[in-house]
Design an enzyme around this catalytic site. Sequence first.
Site, PDB file in Angstrom:
ATOM      1  N   TYR B  39     -10.766  36.734  -8.822  1.00 28.03           N
ATOM      2  CA  TYR B  39      -9.693  36.026  -8.122  1.00 28.03           C
ATOM      3  C   TYR B  39      -8.436  35.947  -8.979  1.00 28.03           C
ATOM      4  O   TYR B  39      -7.314  36.199  -8.510  1.00 28.03           O
ATOM      5  CB  TYR B  39     -10.168  34.621  -7.733  1.00 28.03           C
ATOM      6  CG  TYR B  39      -9.063  33.717  -7.264  1.00 28.03           C
ATOM      7  CD1 TYR B  39      -8.489  33.889  -6.004  1.00 28.03           C
ATOM      8  CD2 TYR B  39      -8.568  32.712  -8.082  1.00 28.03           C
ATOM      9  CE1 TYR B  39      -7.444  33.081  -5.574  1.00 28.03           C
ATOM     10  CE2 TYR B  39      -7.523  31.893  -7.662  1.00 28.03           C
ATOM     11  CZ  TYR B  39      -6.967  32.079  -6.413  1.00 28.03           C
ATOM     12  OH  TYR B  39      -5.942  31.275  -5.995  1.00 28.03           O
ATOM     13  N   ALA B  94      -1.629  28.553 -10.835  1.00 29.12           N
ATOM     14  CA  ALA B  94      -2.298  27.515 -10.050  1.00 29.12           C
ATOM     15  C   ALA B  94      -3.735  27.299 -10.495  1.00 29.12           C
ATOM     16  O   ALA B  94      -4.344  28.168 -11.113  1.00 29.12           O
ATOM     17  CB  ALA B  94      -2.273  27.904  -8.566  1.00 29.12           C
ATOM     18  N   SER B 121       2.929  24.367 -12.044  1.00 29.93           N
ATOM     19  CA  SER B 121       2.827  24.849 -10.664  1.00 29.93           C
ATOM     20  C   SER B 121       2.640  23.710  -9.674  1.00 29.93           C
ATOM     21  O   SER B 121       1.970  22.724  -9.968  1.00 29.93           O
ATOM     22  CB  SER B 121       1.618  25.793 -10.563  1.00 29.93           C
ATOM     23  OG  SER B 121       1.329  26.084  -9.219  1.00 29.93           O
ATOM     24  N   GLN B 143       7.569  24.245 -10.911  1.00 32.21           N
ATOM     25  CA  GLN B 143       7.581  25.283  -9.875  1.00 32.21           C
ATOM     26  C   GLN B 143       7.306  24.634  -8.537  1.00 32.21           C
ATOM     27  O   GLN B 143       6.294  23.959  -8.374  1.00 32.21           O
ATOM     28  CB  GLN B 143       6.521  26.358 -10.197  1.00 32.21           C
ATOM     29  CG  GLN B 143       6.446  27.478  -9.174  1.00 32.21           C
ATOM     30  CD  GLN B 143       5.497  27.143  -8.051  1.00 32.21           C
ATOM     31  OE1 GLN B 143       4.550  26.386  -8.234  1.00 32.21           O
ATOM     32  NE2 GLN B 143       5.778  27.657  -6.860  1.00 32.21           N
ATOM     33  N   TYR B 145       6.811  24.872  -4.417  1.00 29.20           N
ATOM     34  CA  TYR B 145       6.668  25.546  -3.117  1.00 29.20           C
ATOM     35  C   TYR B 145       7.245  24.636  -2.043  1.00 29.20           C
ATOM     36  O   TYR B 145       6.914  23.445  -1.994  1.00 29.20           O
ATOM     37  CB  TYR B 145       5.187  25.789  -2.784  1.00 29.20           C
ATOM     38  CG  TYR B 145       4.590  26.986  -3.458  1.00 29.20           C
ATOM     39  CD1 TYR B 145       5.067  28.271  -3.207  1.00 29.20           C
ATOM     40  CD2 TYR B 145       3.503  26.840  -4.322  1.00 29.20           C
ATOM     41  CE1 TYR B 145       4.487  29.381  -3.824  1.00 29.20           C
ATOM     42  CE2 TYR B 145       2.928  27.942  -4.933  1.00 29.20           C
ATOM     43  CZ  TYR B 145       3.432  29.205  -4.682  1.00 29.20           C
ATOM     44  OH  TYR B 145       2.868  30.287  -5.287  1.00 29.20           O
ATOM     45  N   THR B 171       9.557  29.205  -5.796  1.00 28.60           N
ATOM     46  CA  THR B 171       8.938  30.520  -5.615  1.00 28.60           C
ATOM     47  C   THR B 171       9.106  30.963  -4.169  1.00 28.60           C
ATOM     48  O   THR B 171       8.715  30.259  -3.243  1.00 28.60           O
ATOM     49  CB  THR B 171       7.446  30.464  -5.965  1.00 28.60           C
ATOM     50  OG1 THR B 171       7.310  30.083  -7.332  1.00 28.60           O
ATOM     51  CG2 THR B 171       6.803  31.830  -5.762  1.00 28.60           C
ATOM     52  N   LYS B 247      12.325  32.075  -8.115  1.00 27.72           N
ATOM     53  CA  LYS B 247      11.332  33.004  -8.672  1.00 27.72           C
ATOM     54  C   LYS B 247      10.839  33.960  -7.583  1.00 27.72           C
ATOM     55  O   LYS B 247      10.608  33.553  -6.450  1.00 27.72           O
ATOM     56  CB  LYS B 247      10.138  32.223  -9.232  1.00 27.72           C
ATOM     57  CG  LYS B 247       9.014  33.090  -9.796  1.00 27.72           C
ATOM     58  CD  LYS B 247       8.048  32.259 -10.647  1.00 27.72           C
ATOM     59  CE  LYS B 247       6.881  33.093 -11.142  1.00 27.72           C
ATOM     60  NZ  LYS B 247       5.870  33.330 -10.101  1.00 27.72           N
ATOM     61  N   SER B 269      10.200  38.863 -10.463  1.00 25.27           N
ATOM     62  CA  SER B 269       8.747  38.720 -10.384  1.00 25.27           C
ATOM     63  C   SER B 269       8.255  39.264  -9.058  1.00 25.27           C
ATOM     64  O   SER B 269       8.966  39.211  -8.053  1.00 25.27           O
ATOM     65  CB  SER B 269       8.366  37.233 -10.495  1.00 25.27           C
ATOM     66  OG  SER B 269       7.001  37.033 -10.221  1.00 25.27           O
ATOM     67  N   HIS B 271       5.100  38.141  -8.297  1.00 28.00           N
ATOM     68  CA  HIS B 271       3.935  37.250  -8.232  1.00 28.00           C
ATOM     69  C   HIS B 271       2.716  37.912  -8.871  1.00 28.00           C
ATOM     70  O   HIS B 271       1.587  37.755  -8.404  1.00 28.00           O
ATOM     71  CB  HIS B 271       3.640  36.897  -6.767  1.00 28.00           C
ATOM     72  CG  HIS B 271       3.222  35.455  -6.579  1.00 28.00           C
ATOM     73  ND1 HIS B 271       4.010  34.513  -5.959  1.00 28.00           N
ATOM     74  CD2 HIS B 271       2.096  34.792  -6.948  1.00 28.00           C
ATOM     75  CE1 HIS B 271       3.379  33.338  -5.927  1.00 28.00           C
ATOM     76  NE2 HIS B 271       2.209  33.493  -6.535  1.00 28.00           N
ATOM     77  N   ARG B 274       0.490  39.804  -6.679  1.00 24.02           N
ATOM     78  CA  ARG B 274      -0.338  39.059  -5.723  1.00 24.02           C
ATOM     79  C   ARG B 274       0.356  38.801  -4.394  1.00 24.02           C
ATOM     80  O   ARG B 274      -0.206  38.134  -3.518  1.00 24.02           O
ATOM     81  CB  ARG B 274      -0.751  37.728  -6.334  1.00 24.02           C
ATOM     82  CG  ARG B 274      -1.606  37.886  -7.587  1.00 24.02           C
ATOM     83  CD  ARG B 274      -1.763  36.582  -8.346  1.00 24.02           C
ATOM     84  NE  ARG B 274      -2.729  35.686  -7.755  1.00 24.02           N
ATOM     85  CZ  ARG B 274      -4.027  35.649  -8.059  1.00 24.02           C
ATOM     86  NH1 ARG B 274      -4.498  36.501  -8.945  1.00 24.02           N
ATOM     87  NH2 ARG B 274      -4.834  34.801  -7.486  1.00 24.02           N
ATOM     88  N   ASP B 302       9.030  38.204 -15.272  1.00 24.96           N
ATOM     89  CA  ASP B 302       7.618  37.869 -15.111  1.00 24.96           C
ATOM     90  C   ASP B 302       6.894  39.062 -14.506  1.00 24.96           C
ATOM     91  O   ASP B 302       7.325  39.599 -13.487  1.00 24.96           O
ATOM     92  CB  ASP B 302       7.505  36.649 -14.168  1.00 24.96           C
ATOM     93  CG  ASP B 302       6.084  36.357 -13.742  1.00 24.96           C
ATOM     94  OD1 ASP B 302       5.323  35.804 -14.552  1.00 24.96           O
ATOM     95  OD2 ASP B 302       5.732  36.706 -12.596  1.00 24.96           O
TER      96      ASP B 302
END
Lengths: 393, 393, 393, 393
Positions: B39, B94, B121, B143, B145, B171, B247, B269, B271, B274, B302
């Site tokens: 993961y 995370a 995060s 960070q 969301y 992000t 980001k 970045s 991610h 991901r 990043d």
Amino acid sequence: MSQPDARHAPLAQIPPGIACARDYELLCEHFIPAPTLAYLAGGAGHDRTRDANLAAFDDWTIWPRLLRDVTHGHTRLALAGAELSHPFLLAPVAFQKLVHPGAETETARAAAALGACLVASTLSSAPLEDIATANADGRRWFQLYFQPERAATQALARRAEAAGYEALVVTLDAAIRLPSLSALRAGFVMPADCAAGNLQTLAASAEAFPAAPPGQSRIFQGAMRAAPGWADLDWLRSETRLPVWVKGVLHPDDAADCRARGIAGVIVSNHGGRALDGAPASLAALPGVRAAVGADYPLLFDGGIRSGGDAFKALALGANAVLVGRLQVWALSVAGALGVAHVLKLLREELEACMAQAGCATLADIGPHCLAAAHEPLAAVRAIPPHPCGPAD
Amino acid sequence: MSQPDARHAPLAQIPPGIACARDYELLCEHFIPAPTLAYLAGGAGHDRTRDANLAAFDDWTIWPRLLRDVTHGHTRLALAGAELSHPFLLAPVAFQKLVHPGAETETARAAAALGACLVASTLSSAPLEDIATANADGRRWFQLYFQPERAATQALARRAEAAGYEALVVTLDAAIRLPSLSALRAGFVMPADCAAGNLQTLAASAEAFPAAPPGQSRIFQGAMRAAPGWADLDWLRSETRLPVWVKGVLHPDDAADCRARGIAGVIVSNHGGRALDGAPASLAALPGVRAAVGADYPLLFDGGIRSGGDAFKALALGANAVLVGRLQVWALSVAGALGVAHVLKLLREELEACMAQAGCATLADIGPHCLAAAHEPLAAVRAIPPHPCGPAD
Amino acid sequence: MSQPDARHAPLAQIPPGIACARDYELLCEHFIPAPTLAYLAGGAGHDRTRDANLAAFDDWTIWPRLLRDVTHGHTRLALAGAELSHPFLLAPVAFQKLVHPGAETETARAAAALGACLVASTLSSAPLEDIATANADGRRWFQLYFQPERAATQALARRAEAAGYEALVVTLDAAIRLPSLSALRAGFVMPADCAAGNLQTLAASAEAFPAAPPGQSRIFQGAMRAAPGWADLDWLRSETRLPVWVKGVLHPDDAADCRARGIAGVIVSNHGGRALDGAPASLAALPGVRAAVGADYPLLFDGGIRSGGDAFKALALGANAVLVGRLQVWALSVAGALGVAHVLKLLREELEACMAQAGCATLADIGPHCLAAAHEPLAAVRAIPPHPCGPAD
Amino acid sequence: MSQPDARHAPLAQIPPGIACARDYELLCEHFIPAPTLAYLAGGAGHDRTRDANLAAFDDWTIWPRLLRDVTHGHTRLALAGAELSHPFLLAPVAFQKLVHPGAETETARAAAALGACLVASTLSSAPLEDIATANADGRRWFQLYFQPERAATQALARRAEAAGYEALVVTLDAAIRLPSLSALRAGFVMPADCAAGNLQTLAASAEAFPAAPPGQSRIFQGAMRAAPGWADLDWLRSETRLPVWVKGVLHPDDAADCRARGIAGVIVSNHGGRALDGAPASLAALPGVRAAVGADYPLLFDGGIRSGGDAFKALALGANAVLVGRLQVWALSVAGALGVAHVLKLLREELEACMAQAGCATLADIGPHCLAAAHEPLAAVRAIPPHPCGPAD
């Protein structure tokens, strides 16, 4: 875990079945304990630059030429005011007792026998005087690491002068050396009796970072505080009657600076991939250096030579001669002086064969026009005239 | 099937034999259960962008330079109006309880100890206040969301302000995240106790698509209905006294838009591979972003940093500093705060060694001129002057 | 030797654990006997073009874009005067009874359910009328191979018209088909009951060369004597009220000729690598075809689509829609109509996710500007302004 | 260690299951002892040029073309004033008794039966007169190595003239041949009865370096002293009524010189990679040679042909016809004359199929416009018109 004593002792004769210089690379693993082999073969970090050194030769192919008269051919060259019978030098390689009890004295005898200029290392297992004795009839240069104290550096230079070394080669790319991961993982430890040739204290600490003042950087205020600068190089030149070369040049501007500051010549090298993991391949850097120093400046190449064909490519891309490092050690491990002499003979003959096939009678005939880029399919096809194929009716 | 409980518990000291920062990548598989490792290590889809992130560093080599005085060298930089002692930030990662019971509080302590700016995060296992407490002496950003409701977003921003976070990092590349195939195949399931730090409900649903009205697209009218727009970003800037970073930028035009709209700085970045499987490598996108925002705009990188040399390349291609994601987690899994501190120390020292070898005393000395393209054999050779090799007679 | 009866029968429901469309490629080997799989998966000769079809997608990456409002997004398009809800068509694939007893009637039901235009093959296992019945509510085109006699071709066209097919797709790249080496080596033999849908005689002879007069070429005076010419295509257009498409176009000039001769649209395809082993990858040929036919000419893409991201790239490089061949058959083998419907749903959702991440609300927003070449490190770096990294002091 | 007598004797019929010419490469290892196979398959040194010969074909793809009328198609060509029914020649391959007791007489019968021009080797196992007898109805050329004495060379030329050979092909790239490492390692030794066809003494010494005066180079003053020059070639032309060709040309200037000096035609070749390891691939060199000699000069290609598609590419890049070396020997080992005839038939048919698919009715239709570079994704996309994809609404 490999068992060192299960390895063969060095042979007293050249083993049968060797077809080319590189075959010593295959053979040597029967003669060198695995951890030692990992140390000697390894590059810095993840071996990227070491591997790039070899791969760079595949970027080029060699044009064969037909019907050229090369019966007057030879491999002689003038280097640093003297004549060499071929353009292979023995690169400075430290601690040769690791693979042969005779260490550098074996190498030195082979160099003399085959007319190869020997570049003895500051970090030799044998004292530089012993090496000189074994190399009495030969040509030899001394590779010099700046010592923490100028007096120590001067002492080394004096000893080299006294022992008949004809040039000093200052290696400048090793102020910081990250350890070889493969050597670390293989559990290599430097034996105490391998590293005491010229210096009092040295040993494996050569690869560790020196201390820095508390709270400061081990790199900038530690290792690099001990690193030489231009002033040191100028000082060295003023202190010795020998010509001073610089080894470890990759960037064209550094090469041009060396020429401008009175350095006798430079050696394009990345320390066999053992200094900065991620540096350019030596062969990739070579043309830019030649362009920067001009056609008449002495320029040697070091980094990945495994065959006479490799040497041909380095000469074509701007080198006057090449240094042979790892192959030298592999041959030493297999058959001592005989092995080193044999690998030099094979390399020279491979180069001659390559020159003859490329229609080059002398080294002066070798140049970039002798090579073709290996991966450029489109360039050539654009020149084809229309309808080359004629039908029968 | 891997057996989670067969793994080691995190160590209380740094294990012996670690030679470089990336060694934590090798070690961590003894500490993280295989499904969890799948993961964490996995990218979106078939891992193409994740793998491209790493491969892009091989497009470049670093020029070693000789005889430069770098004894005054350091890695300090001014970022967002304050000074950092080195350019490594801890990326927001995370659910860190997955690999260590102390989770982000361990990471936060390491950041404070090593002077690394911490980017905590939204999806941390520990509440942001606990992280701040552990990081009391440190520099930290939050960070963010965007939450489905502005009130929830505002509440997070308020808490971050109150807890001493100095910037908000929004992000923006994760509105849609396709699952990691390797995590799915490894049977990873998010444990209930890992994902409850800052939010009431969250859990594994973070990666599933939200519902859409019947007959409409789960993407366009589902997930993307919840995705923020410029208006939301403008709103956030007006609601907080903290500077707002973005980001997840790859396209130069998006970066230029961020600058034009008053964003404090951007982080190039993808991610960690991901988000969109098939997006450009971060390093491939970086130079275009720097060109778009100009020389003076804060720009972080990043994506794939595994060594100080990688950081050097990112700085040379336009970044002011870099974020470290996966290495942070690998080190956390091995030895908690000590591991994270160690990996930061190693990265910094690797960067210093690289700078010293490249002749760069400060970050300001690093630029594109420090790099060479790895695969351009033809460019250099065209400059060679004719007949560089002189014969002996 | 694989044992056919050891395979699973097609399932009556979608199996769990499928995370993306391409997962059917992994699953299908549990449902299709190895020789049959070799036949279906194989390309002509040494599979070079088949493999190149897939590899070509890796030449491109997709730019993610930020903060775009795509909540009005959809995948609708107008094609040939009618509207489709998404740009995935089911490619003509012969002999589908090889993998499912329901054969093309299963596929046809899935197409109708998911709003995918079905292109039924001349070489279907089921008669075209049965396919039409199963697809009653759907959109369907008929793929037409010219028959040795015009009357037979005409009869097929008439049947297609009568059964509600809306276009004829003439495949022109299969006049000569060398056998798949992997199918030959796997011992594949066409079962007698798989290939009798629309024609009296056909069977495996489809891949052998027809006879030529004694002493003449089996190719030029054999197979190619039966191959259609422009006159045949003109004749077909005059004989049918349906629009006529051409499938199998790679060269831009052929595409331009099709447009000039009144062909309704072309399908860029190399027959999935099953025609000429050594032909360009479909995706590599696509941009040249779009440039040749202009922006407003209907242009479909076929060749290597395995994901919604692949479709995005084909649309960006000039296609209006894409055909799905092998994935269709893999899904059919696993779960019949349900499987095919599922793979269509997955592909559409993957495309939507890709569009949303790339900031494209509609297919019209997709273009070459959405892609970046994957291997161009030097281009971007030349634009970097000097000294992007500012020091702290 | 492989056991020679465990191999099959050559068959008296073509074995079943051969789908393409290259299949003989797979089959032959059941018929040729491993050391002999290593000798025949091996290149010089590390096989780099041998492998590059094959890889170069992958740089190009072939454009399929639609709806071309090729029913008048054929593969006839005029070469050296006479007509050939197809462009496949049998390359000179030495010592064919190594793989079949009938040796070159088998090959010669196959050549006559299939209308292939035979190029018999100086180093044939069978005398050239026996080969001529077996090839009575055929076309045949004689490959000539210059002998140490002109009288011996002249005698060979006279015998060739008397036996009905129509041209002399002088091979010029083999003055120096380094041994094949794989043959050496496999322990290959030339059997005494294989190498006595045309010459008194020869045997394996063909590959060793001749002696040089003491202290001089085995290459320059040894092997190359025996190598021919332009004067020898002029002499040969004056001594024979046959046209003289040169084989082994790679560099464009050498080809232009041949034309200027009255050579009838040249054969682009690197001796199958058996001469200079590191020479360019034959196919990479071909376009430059065609450009240098102009459109109307006879130019043959040798080096890596394994299929009719390969021949098509060589014709497109400038060759008038191609020579087949290793495939010839593999087929000879499997089924003698029948095998060689079969492989010629397969190659011709593969070429015809390729021509038909590429829309070429005759060899004159084949040219560079029939090929596309395999790795140029960016070139095509720059031509795409904006917004090719139209939305539905």
